[in-house]
Motif scaffolding. Sequence first.
Motif, PDB file in Angstrom:
ATOM      1  N   UNK A  19     -17.692  -2.251   2.381  1.00 45.48           N
ATOM      2  CA  UNK A  19     -18.995  -2.932   2.296  1.00 45.48           C
ATOM      3  C   UNK A  19     -19.232  -3.861   3.475  1.00 45.48           C
ATOM      4  N   UNK A  20     -20.491  -4.179   3.713  1.00 42.45           N
ATOM      5  CA  UNK A  20     -20.832  -5.125   4.761  1.00 42.45           C
ATOM      6  C   UNK A  20     -20.088  -6.437   4.567  1.00 42.45           C
ATOM      7  N   UNK A  21     -19.431  -6.917   5.609  1.00 40.19           N
ATOM      8  CA  UNK A  21     -18.643  -8.133   5.526  1.00 40.19           C
ATOM      9  C   UNK A  21     -17.269  -7.948   4.918  1.00 40.19           C
ATOM     10  N   UNK A  22     -16.952  -6.735   4.442  1.00 37.36           N
ATOM     11  CA  UNK A  22     -15.665  -6.478   3.809  1.00 37.36           C
ATOM     12  C   UNK A  22     -14.534  -6.307   4.809  1.00 37.36           C
ATOM     13  N   UNK A  23     -13.304  -6.365   4.297  1.00 36.07           N
ATOM     14  CA  UNK A  23     -12.119  -6.245   5.131  1.00 36.07           C
ATOM     15  C   UNK A  23     -11.169  -5.203   4.561  1.00 36.07           C
ATOM     16  N   UNK A  24     -10.405  -4.616   5.461  1.00 25.11           N
ATOM     17  CA  UNK A  24      -9.419  -3.601   5.107  1.00 25.11           C
ATOM     18  C   UNK A  24      -8.137  -3.912   5.858  1.00 25.11           C
ATOM     19  N   UNK A  25      -7.007  -3.964   5.149  1.00 26.88           N
ATOM     20  CA  UNK A  25      -5.713  -4.241   5.771  1.00 26.88           C
ATOM     21  C   UNK A  25      -4.745  -3.101   5.486  1.00 26.88           C
ATOM     22  N   UNK A  26      -4.032  -2.669   6.522  1.00 20.16           N
ATOM     23  CA  UNK A  26      -3.014  -1.644   6.381  1.00 20.16           C
ATOM     24  C   UNK A  26      -1.877  -1.936   7.362  1.00 20.16           C
ATOM     25  N   UNK A  27      -0.726  -1.277   7.144  1.00 20.09           N
ATOM     26  CA  UNK A  27       0.411  -1.462   8.029  1.00 20.09           C
ATOM     27  C   UNK A  27       1.288  -0.229   8.062  1.00 20.09           C
ATOM     28  N   UNK A  28       2.126  -0.162   9.069  1.00 19.76           N
ATOM     29  CA  UNK A  28       3.106   0.916   9.218  1.00 19.76           C
ATOM     30  C   UNK A  28       4.319   0.337   9.924  1.00 19.76           C
ATOM     31  N   UNK A  29       5.489   0.609   9.359  1.00 18.55           N
ATOM     32  CA  UNK A  29       6.742   0.124   9.929  1.00 18.55           C
ATOM     33  C   UNK A  29       7.629   1.324  10.197  1.00 18.55           C
ATOM     34  N   UNK A  30       8.120   1.443  11.439  1.00 18.26           N
ATOM     35  CA  UNK A  30       8.826   2.649  11.856  1.00 18.26           C
ATOM     36  C   UNK A  30      10.167   2.294  12.489  1.00 18.26           C
ATOM     37  N   UNK A  31      11.245   2.832  11.914  1.00 16.23           N
ATOM     38  CA  UNK A  31      12.563   2.709  12.523  1.00 16.23           C
ATOM     39  C   UNK A  31      12.676   3.751  13.622  1.00 16.23           C
ATOM     40  N   UNK A  32      12.996   3.312  14.819  1.00 14.72           N
ATOM     41  CA  UNK A  32      13.128   4.188  15.988  1.00 14.72           C
ATOM     42  C   UNK A  32      14.607   4.278  16.311  1.00 14.72           C
ATOM     43  N   UNK A  60       0.839  -1.196   0.000  1.00 11.24           N
ATOM     44  CA  UNK A  60       0.000   0.000   0.000  1.00 11.24           C
ATOM     45  C   UNK A  60       0.877   1.249   0.000  1.00 11.24           C
ATOM     46  N   UNK A  61       0.408   2.296  -0.654  1.00  8.40           N
ATOM     47  CA  UNK A  61       1.109   3.567  -0.648  1.00  8.40           C
ATOM     48  C   UNK A  61       0.073   4.688  -0.514  1.00  8.40           C
ATOM     49  N   UNK A  62      -0.505   4.806   0.681  1.00 11.00           N
ATOM     50  CA  UNK A  62      -1.473   5.866   0.935  1.00 11.00           C
ATOM     51  C   UNK A  62      -0.747   7.203   1.074  1.00 11.00           C
ATOM     52  N   UNK A  63      -1.429   8.327   0.805  1.00 14.62           N
ATOM     53  CA  UNK A  63      -0.809   9.633   1.015  1.00 14.62           C
ATOM     54  C   UNK A  63      -0.425   9.816   2.488  1.00 14.62           C
ATOM     55  N   UNK A  64       0.684  10.522   2.701  1.00 17.67           N
ATOM     56  CA  UNK A  64       1.123  10.791   4.068  1.00 17.67           C
ATOM     57  C   UNK A  64       0.420  12.032   4.613  1.00 17.67           C
ATOM     58  N   UNK A  65      -0.208  11.898   5.777  1.00 19.34           N
ATOM     59  CA  UNK A  65      -0.607  13.064   6.547  1.00 19.34           C
ATOM     60  C   UNK A  65       0.573  13.420   7.431  1.00 19.34           C
ATOM     61  N   UNK A 124       3.435  14.957  13.928  1.00 15.88           N
ATOM     62  CA  UNK A 124       2.540  13.813  13.794  1.00 15.88           C
ATOM     63  C   UNK A 124       2.577  13.268  12.383  1.00 15.88           C
ATOM     64  N   UNK A 125       2.513  11.942  12.246  1.00 16.62           N
ATOM     65  CA  UNK A 125       2.619  11.288  10.943  1.00 16.62           C
ATOM     66  C   UNK A 125       1.658  10.106  10.885  1.00 16.62           C
ATOM     67  N   UNK A 126       1.061   9.912   9.702  1.00 15.89           N
ATOM     68  CA  UNK A 126       0.261   8.709   9.480  1.00 15.89           C
ATOM     69  C   UNK A 126      -0.184   8.590   8.037  1.00 15.89           C
ATOM     70  N   UNK A 127      -0.236   7.380   7.501  1.00 18.95           N
ATOM     71  CA  UNK A 127      -0.829   7.185   6.176  1.00 18.95           C
ATOM     72  C   UNK A 127      -2.327   7.466   6.245  1.00 18.95           C
TER      73      UNK A 127
END
Length: 281
Positions: A249-262, A222-227, A235-238
Amino acid sequence: MTASLSLNGAVLAVQRDGADIDPRLSPRPYLHPVRTRGGTEVTEHLPADHLHHLGVGVAVPDVSGVSFWGGRTFVRDRGSVMLDNHGRQEHLAWAVQKDAERVEELSWTGPDGAELLRELRSTRALDLDARTWVLDLRVELANTSGRDLSIGSPATNGRPGAGYGGLFWRAPLGARPPEVTGAGGLRGEEALHGSRAAWLALAGEDGSGAPWTLLFVQPGGHRDPWFLRASDYPGVGPALAWEERLPLPGGGRLERGLRVAVCDGRPADPAALAEAVGALD
């Protein structure tokens, strides 16, 4: 309820269930404090400028009218107003409990107590080098409401540039705003806010002057726009709904991720660090 996330015996993050959060702030689980290996805190929660900012978590301002962000809601032709529309995310069960990995099941309910979403959230601490570890967050949302839903933002409701909502990291205020850099030589908040850069980084200092860096990558294709905010607060988030509502939709699924080097200090080559972070298993 709290739980710790650790590597090699060192606690790097504290996971809180958020049950004690004011209902007007949309109670939800979050991570705070998150620390570098050297002990520098790189998260903030309940800051005076935005009380509803809670460390690292999943915050969505509009799920078919229900706020899982907290605070005021932007309403077209009215502006930001306080509404009685706050939902909550409640911990149901742990699927995995390990020192460096936790997987939990969560229920997202509206003001009437009815469930809208069921979430499976994975939080992992990954080893990288002597001064850097990586926080890996994965979210799977299932629409359990029995009807079609959609995800929106202040931007989709008429406030330009405010397409925030999704995985979100609130960093602490320092003596000056953090420096912002990104892939392709992009620099500064204006250049990176709303971009789909392969990575972006915040480089700041704590109150004692100890430098820290957070480098953000979106895994999983995924490559969502960065806020991105840096000058007013860090503050940062896709963004899930940058300009248009996202149907679920009803019964639908959504998957996202974020990986952060600290990181303690400043990485010598942020692009090389981003590549290493993306390649971790």
